[in-house]
Design a protein around this motif. Structure first.
Motif, PDB file in Angstrom:
ATOM      1  N   HIS A 409       1.098  -1.048  -0.285  1.00 21.54           N
ATOM      2  CA  HIS A 409      -0.393  -0.340  -0.128  1.00 21.54           C
ATOM      3  C   HIS A 409       1.065   1.396   0.155  1.00 21.54           C
ATOM      4  CE1 HIS A 409       0.900  -0.835   3.377  1.00 21.54           C
ATOM      5  NE2 HIS A 409       0.627   0.669   4.637  1.00 21.54           N
ATOM      6  N   GLU A 410       2.290   1.002   0.490  1.00 15.30           N
ATOM      7  CA  GLU A 410       2.993   2.696   0.072  1.00 15.30           C
ATOM      8  C   GLU A 410       3.982   2.195  -0.777  1.00 15.30           C
ATOM      9  OE1 GLU A 410       5.190   2.720   4.115  1.00 15.30           O
ATOM     10  OE2 GLU A 410       3.540   2.760   4.889  1.00 15.30           O
ATOM     11  N   ALA A 411       4.066   1.483  -2.066  1.00 18.68           N
ATOM     12  CA  ALA A 411       4.498   1.396  -3.227  1.00 18.68           C
ATOM     13  C   ALA A 411       4.627   2.434  -3.765  1.00 18.68           C
ATOM     14  CB  ALA A 411       4.719  -0.464  -3.699  1.00 18.68           C
ATOM     15  N   PHE A 451       2.127  -9.594  -4.958  1.00 21.74           N
ATOM     16  CA  PHE A 451       2.383  -7.857  -5.882  1.00 21.74           C
ATOM     17  C   PHE A 451       1.105  -7.815  -7.500  1.00 21.74           C
ATOM     18  CE2 PHE A 451       5.563  -7.121 -10.053  1.00 21.74           C
ATOM     19  CZ  PHE A 451       5.084  -6.157 -10.126  1.00 21.74           C
ATOM     20  N   ARG A 452       1.597  -9.600  -7.707  1.00 18.05           N
ATOM     21  CA  ARG A 452       0.542  -9.679  -8.829  1.00 18.05           C
ATOM     22  C   ARG A 452      -0.859  -8.475  -8.814  1.00 18.05           C
ATOM     23  NH1 ARG A 452       3.668 -14.540  -9.207  1.00 18.05           N
ATOM     24  NH2 ARG A 452       4.063 -14.914 -12.100  1.00 18.05           N
ATOM     25  N   GLN A 453      -1.756  -9.363  -7.023  1.00 17.32           N
ATOM     26  CA  GLN A 453      -2.904  -9.058  -6.854  1.00 17.32           C
ATOM     27  C   GLN A 453      -2.463  -7.612  -6.778  1.00 17.32           C
ATOM     28  OE1 GLN A 453      -4.316 -10.206  -2.706  1.00 17.32           O
ATOM     29  NE2 GLN A 453      -6.462  -8.770  -3.028  1.00 17.32           N
ATOM     30  N   PHE A 454      -1.604  -6.510  -6.076  1.00 13.76           N
ATOM     31  CA  PHE A 454      -1.526  -5.361  -6.192  1.00 13.76           C
ATOM     32  C   PHE A 454      -1.143  -5.196  -7.574  1.00 13.76           C
ATOM     33  CE2 PHE A 454       2.176  -1.570  -7.068  1.00 13.76           C
ATOM     34  CZ  PHE A 454       1.250  -1.332  -6.069  1.00 13.76           C
ATOM     35  N   LEU A 455      -0.854  -5.649  -8.742  1.00 12.14           N
ATOM     36  CA  LEU A 455      -1.923  -4.991  -9.567  1.00 12.14           C
ATOM     37  C   LEU A 455      -2.098  -5.010 -10.777  1.00 12.14           C
ATOM     38  CD1 LEU A 455       2.851  -5.977 -11.262  1.00 12.14           C
ATOM     39  CD2 LEU A 455       1.659  -3.568 -11.138  1.00 12.14           C
ATOM     40  N   GLU A 456      -2.734  -6.432 -10.445  1.00 10.02           N
ATOM     41  CA  GLU A 456      -4.351  -6.877 -11.011  1.00 10.02           C
ATOM     42  C   GLU A 456      -5.629  -5.148 -10.203  1.00 10.02           C
ATOM     43  OE1 GLU A 456      -7.036 -10.944 -10.659  1.00 10.02           O
ATOM     44  OE2 GLU A 456      -5.544 -10.382  -9.881  1.00 10.02           O
ATOM     45  N   GLU A 598     -14.632   6.159 -28.395  1.00  6.52           N
ATOM     46  CA  GLU A 598     -14.684   5.507 -26.919  1.00  6.52           C
ATOM     47  C   GLU A 598     -13.834   5.239 -26.829  1.00  6.52           C
ATOM     48  OE1 GLU A 598     -16.006   1.205 -28.417  1.00  6.52           O
ATOM     49  OE2 GLU A 598     -17.814   2.311 -28.313  1.00  6.52           O
ATOM     50  N   GLU A 599     -13.778   4.784 -25.137  1.00  2.20           N
ATOM     51  CA  GLU A 599     -12.951   5.008 -24.124  1.00  2.20           C
ATOM     52  C   GLU A 599     -13.298   3.200 -23.511  1.00  2.20           C
ATOM     53  OE1 GLU A 599     -11.340   6.168 -19.529  1.00  2.20           O
ATOM     54  OE2 GLU A 599     -10.900   7.869 -21.452  1.00  2.20           O
ATOM     55  N   ILE A 600     -11.908   2.095 -23.864  1.00  4.16           N
ATOM     56  CA  ILE A 600     -11.805   1.388 -22.867  1.00  4.16           C
ATOM     57  C   ILE A 600     -11.144   0.513 -21.715  1.00  4.16           C
ATOM     58  CG2 ILE A 600     -11.826  -1.454 -23.541  1.00  4.16           C
ATOM     59  CD1 ILE A 600     -12.740  -0.813 -26.926  1.00  4.16           C
ATOM     60  N   GLU A 601     -11.588   1.001 -20.617  1.00 10.25           N
ATOM     61  CA  GLU A 601     -10.663   0.234 -19.992  1.00 10.25           C
ATOM     62  C   GLU A 601     -10.790  -0.989 -19.333  1.00 10.25           C
ATOM     63  OE1 GLU A 601     -10.514   2.375 -15.613  1.00 10.25           O
ATOM     64  OE2 GLU A 601     -11.905   0.792 -14.889  1.00 10.25           O
ATOM     65  N   LEU A 602      -9.263  -1.641 -19.941  1.00 12.74           N
ATOM     66  CA  LEU A 602      -8.696  -3.172 -20.146  1.00 12.74           C
ATOM     67  C   LEU A 602      -7.836  -3.209 -18.172  1.00 12.74           C
ATOM     68  CD1 LEU A 602      -7.396  -3.495 -22.960  1.00 12.74           C
ATOM     69  CD2 LEU A 602      -9.709  -3.837 -22.063  1.00 12.74           C
ATOM     70  N   VAL A 603      -8.803  -4.317 -17.424  1.00  9.87           N
ATOM     71  CA  VAL A 603      -8.428  -4.341 -16.506  1.00  9.87           C
ATOM     72  C   VAL A 603      -7.184  -5.856 -16.571  1.00  9.87           C
ATOM     73  CG1 VAL A 603      -9.416  -5.630 -14.332  1.00  9.87           C
ATOM     74  CG2 VAL A 603     -10.446  -3.951 -15.325  1.00  9.87           C
ATOM     75  N   PRO A 604      -6.341  -5.862 -15.750  1.00  9.89           N
ATOM     76  CA  PRO A 604      -5.052  -6.750 -15.960  1.00  9.89           C
ATOM     77  C   PRO A 604      -5.593  -8.066 -15.493  1.00  9.89           C
ATOM     78  CG  PRO A 604      -4.567  -5.468 -14.926  1.00  9.89           C
ATOM     79  CD  PRO A 604      -5.401  -4.863 -15.592  1.00  9.89           C
ATOM     80  N   GLN A 605      -5.619  -9.431 -16.185  1.00 13.43           N
ATOM     81  CA  GLN A 605      -5.973 -10.620 -15.525  1.00 13.43           C
ATOM     82  C   GLN A 605      -4.493 -11.384 -14.925  1.00 13.43           C
ATOM     83  OE1 GLN A 605      -8.185 -13.463 -18.174  1.00 13.43           O
ATOM     84  NE2 GLN A 605      -9.262 -11.442 -18.137  1.00 13.43           N
ATOM     85  N   ARG A 606      -4.255 -12.253 -13.725  1.00 12.30           N
ATOM     86  CA  ARG A 606      -3.311 -12.321 -12.912  1.00 12.30           C
ATOM     87  C   ARG A 606      -2.300 -13.267 -13.727  1.00 12.30           C
ATOM     88  NH1 ARG A 606      -3.426 -14.082  -6.732  1.00 12.30           N
ATOM     89  NH2 ARG A 606      -4.573 -12.083  -7.360  1.00 12.30           N
ATOM     90  N   ARG A 607      -3.414 -14.097 -14.371  1.00 11.63           N
ATOM     91  CA  ARG A 607      -2.650 -15.092 -16.277  1.00 11.63           C
ATOM     92  C   ARG A 607      -1.787 -14.336 -16.677  1.00 11.63           C
ATOM     93  NH1 ARG A 607      -4.970 -16.009 -20.155  1.00 11.63           N
ATOM     94  NH2 ARG A 607      -7.145 -15.283 -20.717  1.00 11.63           N
TER      95      ARG A 607
END
Length: 619
Positions: A409-411, A451-456, A598-607
């Protein structure tokens, strides 16, 4: 263990099919095929198994089998395609799963698209990158070897490149020419119907191939007509003349049916008769005929009526439309879940102390405090939109001195290249921790999932999409820059539309001129009988009017010499006003479309997050 998934669209062909068989197109100079990628897909999933066996799962055929060697695989005719591909790359120890969502025997090039995905996946596993035309030509040769008869080349371009294309079948190497019309316009006017009768393209193609090579005059003339119709189709599409494209589709089918018996079926005839009776401009069978799908071109306002008409005949209308994208590639492994076009250094695997490096920030004073430097490649993959983009991320997160926990949370995001790091600590700087260093390293090694969850949870990729033009923004491209790119595309299309309008309105002016000349001849004939000298009814004013139009000036001139000439010149002026009005409307519409973003927001998947660097940094 590595895993690669390749997914690619199939195609609907609009004109010029069978000409793509070598050497048929060499007998008909100017030959081309016109086809478009559509939203039905073939997919191959290839995974390493860690042993020498080969596992094959053909989901469309509900067939699953394991083979202990390539020779055992070669003896199974159901897995012949897989054998040919594995034989080429000399690979074993793999699990292969294939699937398609197009109807079997649909004539949509599903088997060719599937071969493209399988060969591309195997190339990735083998470390031999294979793309573009190199992939096309290899798959053509492998399919020819598999079928035992020549394989055409048109089916491979839509899976690889996507979009609407004309494949010019030049001597030497075919050349792909993208047709730059908005695919939504084609989608509004195109409809696919599955006749319910499966086909095998090799049979009809082989019969036509043999008769062409044997110089059967009927087939030679038929192919010449099909080649000419394909040129008409390309020109009609490029100019946006949809009715002419529909006429070319209708002519292509009439010419193809005349080649040999068996190309049409009662189901196909019934569907085409029903659709054209309801207002479709024309229809033709996809592929070589004898069954499969029928593609129709129709006015948008007649779509509902055509769908209703087709509901009364065998088969069903397919929910498919043109797509701009070609194949999408995704990979996976135990430590990495996404293939990336950015080749990065992967983290080594092993014990915590072996995996996690320790580096020290140069300079500074006081106690060293532990931090974790984490870098990753995030792949945002949306095959539905043809989006496959990668971004690199680097963060520095403090670690708690008392227990080594990473405080994500402080990264803070950083540019790692700006930090001066060394392998040795600074003189007289102690480590400010309450636990052993091994505990710090172990805690860091165990925090990769966190870390993956943080990015996700925290990372998002916002991209811009222009639906009318079917284009997406590049990584880091601003909205303003993307709009500017769309406006450039609109400008290009406006220029093309201006050329088309000019041809249309000049044709109207020519028709008006021909009418005036005809009237003039009739008037001269009447006057000749009365021996009266006649003043030309349309004189220099006509030429002056045409010059003005060419120069962009008002068409009308002051010196009309007769009432009829006044009438003719006024009609020219009306044509020019209509011309200007239509061009202004096109300019306004395309400019408006260019700005409709139009704007598309892509959410990263952990995989799809690949950790490329994980280092404990003391600072």
């Amino acid at each position: 263990m590595r895993k690669v998934i390749v997914r690619a669209p199939v195609r609907a062909d609009l004109a010029g099919g069978t000409l793509d068989l070598w050497p048929i197109y060499l007998f008909h100079p100017g030959s081309r095929t016109v086809n478009v990628a559509i939203s039905y897909y073939a997919e191959s999933e290839v995974s390493e198994t860690g042993d020498s066996g080969i596992e094959v799962h053909l989901t469309d055929q509900q067939y699953r089998q394991r083979y202990e060697s390539l020779s055992e695989l070669a003896a199974d005719p159901k897995a012949a395609l897989v054998h040919r591909a594995l034989e080429h790359f000399h690979l074993t120890g793999l699990s292969i799963v294939t699937r398609t969502d197009a109807p079997r025997g649909s004539g949509l090039g599903g088997s060719s698209a599937l071969t493209i995905t399988l060969v591309r996946a195997l190339a990735e596993i083998s470390g031999r990158a294979l793309d573009g035309d190199d992939l096309v030509f290899l798959v053509r040769d492998l399919e020819t070897r598999l079928l035992g008869i020549p394989a055409g080349i048109q089916d491979y371009y839509p899976p690889v490149y996507g979009g609407l294309n004309a494949i010019h079948l030049e001597p030497g190497v075919p050349v792909r020419h993208p047709i730059g019309i908005p695919l939504q316009e084609l989608a509004d006017r195109m409809l696919l119907h599955y006749s319910g009768v499966a086909h095998f393209s090799g049979t009809n193609n082989w019969e036509m191939y043999k008769r062409q090579v044997q110089r059967n005059r009927k087939v030679q003339k038929g192919f010449a007509k099909i080649a000419a119709t394909a040129i008409e189709m390309e020109r009609a599409l490029e100019s946006g003349n949809w009715e002419a494209a529909g006429a070319a589709l209708r002519n292509e089918w009439e010419n193809r049916k005349a080649l040999i018996d068996g190309i049409s079926t009662p189901e196909i005839d019934a569907a085409i008769e029903a659709a054209t009776g309801a207002g479709a401009w024309g229809g033709k069978v996809c592929g070589a005929g004898g069954g499969g799908c029928i593609v129709f071109l129709l006015p948008p306002e007649r779509r509902a009526a055509v769908v209703r008409a087709l509901s009364t005949v065998p088969g069903r209308v397919l929910d498919a439309e043109p797509v701009a994208h070609g194949m999408a590639i995704v990979g996976d492994s135990e430590s990495q879940a996404a293939f990336s076009f950015v080749r990065s250094r992967r983290m080594p695997q092993g014990r915590a102390g072996d995996v996690i490096e320790q580096l020290y920030v140069a300079g500074g004073e006081g106690e060293y405090r532990p931090h974790l430097l984490a870098e990753a490649i995030v792949t945002y993959s949306e095959p539905r939109f043809g989006v496959h983009q990668t971004t690199a991320h680097a963060f520095l997160a403090p670690m708690a001195a008392e227990d080594g926990n990473v405080l994500w949370h402080e990264a803070t995001p950083i540019d790692a290249s700006t930090i001066s790091l060394g392998a040795l600590p600074g003189a007289e700087r102690p480590l400010g921790i309450d636990v052993p260093v091994e505990a710090i390293l172990q805690s860091a090694a165990g925090s990769q999932d966190a870390f993956r969850q943080f990015l996700e949870e925290g990372e998002r990729l916002r991209i811009f999409h222009n639906p009318s033009f079917g284009i997406y923004s590049d990584p880091q491209e601003s909205r303003e820059a993307f709009v500017e790119r769309c406006l450039e595309e609109a400008k290009r299309q406006i220029e093309e539309e201006a050329e088309r309008l000019e041809k249309t309105f000049r044709r109207r002016i020519d028709q008006l001129r021909e009418r005036s000349e005809r009237d003039q001849r009739e008037l001269e004939a009447k006057e000749e009988s009365s021996q009266q000298e006649m003043v030309p009814d349309v004189s220099v004013s006509w030429g002056q009017a045409l010059y003005n139009i060419t120069a962009g000036r008002p068409a009308a001139v002051a010196e009309a010499q007769s009432l009829r000439e006044v009438d003719y010149l006024e009609r020219i002026a009306q044509i020019q006003r209509a011309w200007d009005k239509d061009l202004d409307a096109v300019r306004e519409e395309l400019t408006s479309r260019a700005r409709a973003i139009e704007e598309i927001e892509l959410v990263p998947q952990r995989r799809n997050i690949e950790i490329t660097r994980y280092v404990v940094v003391w600072k």
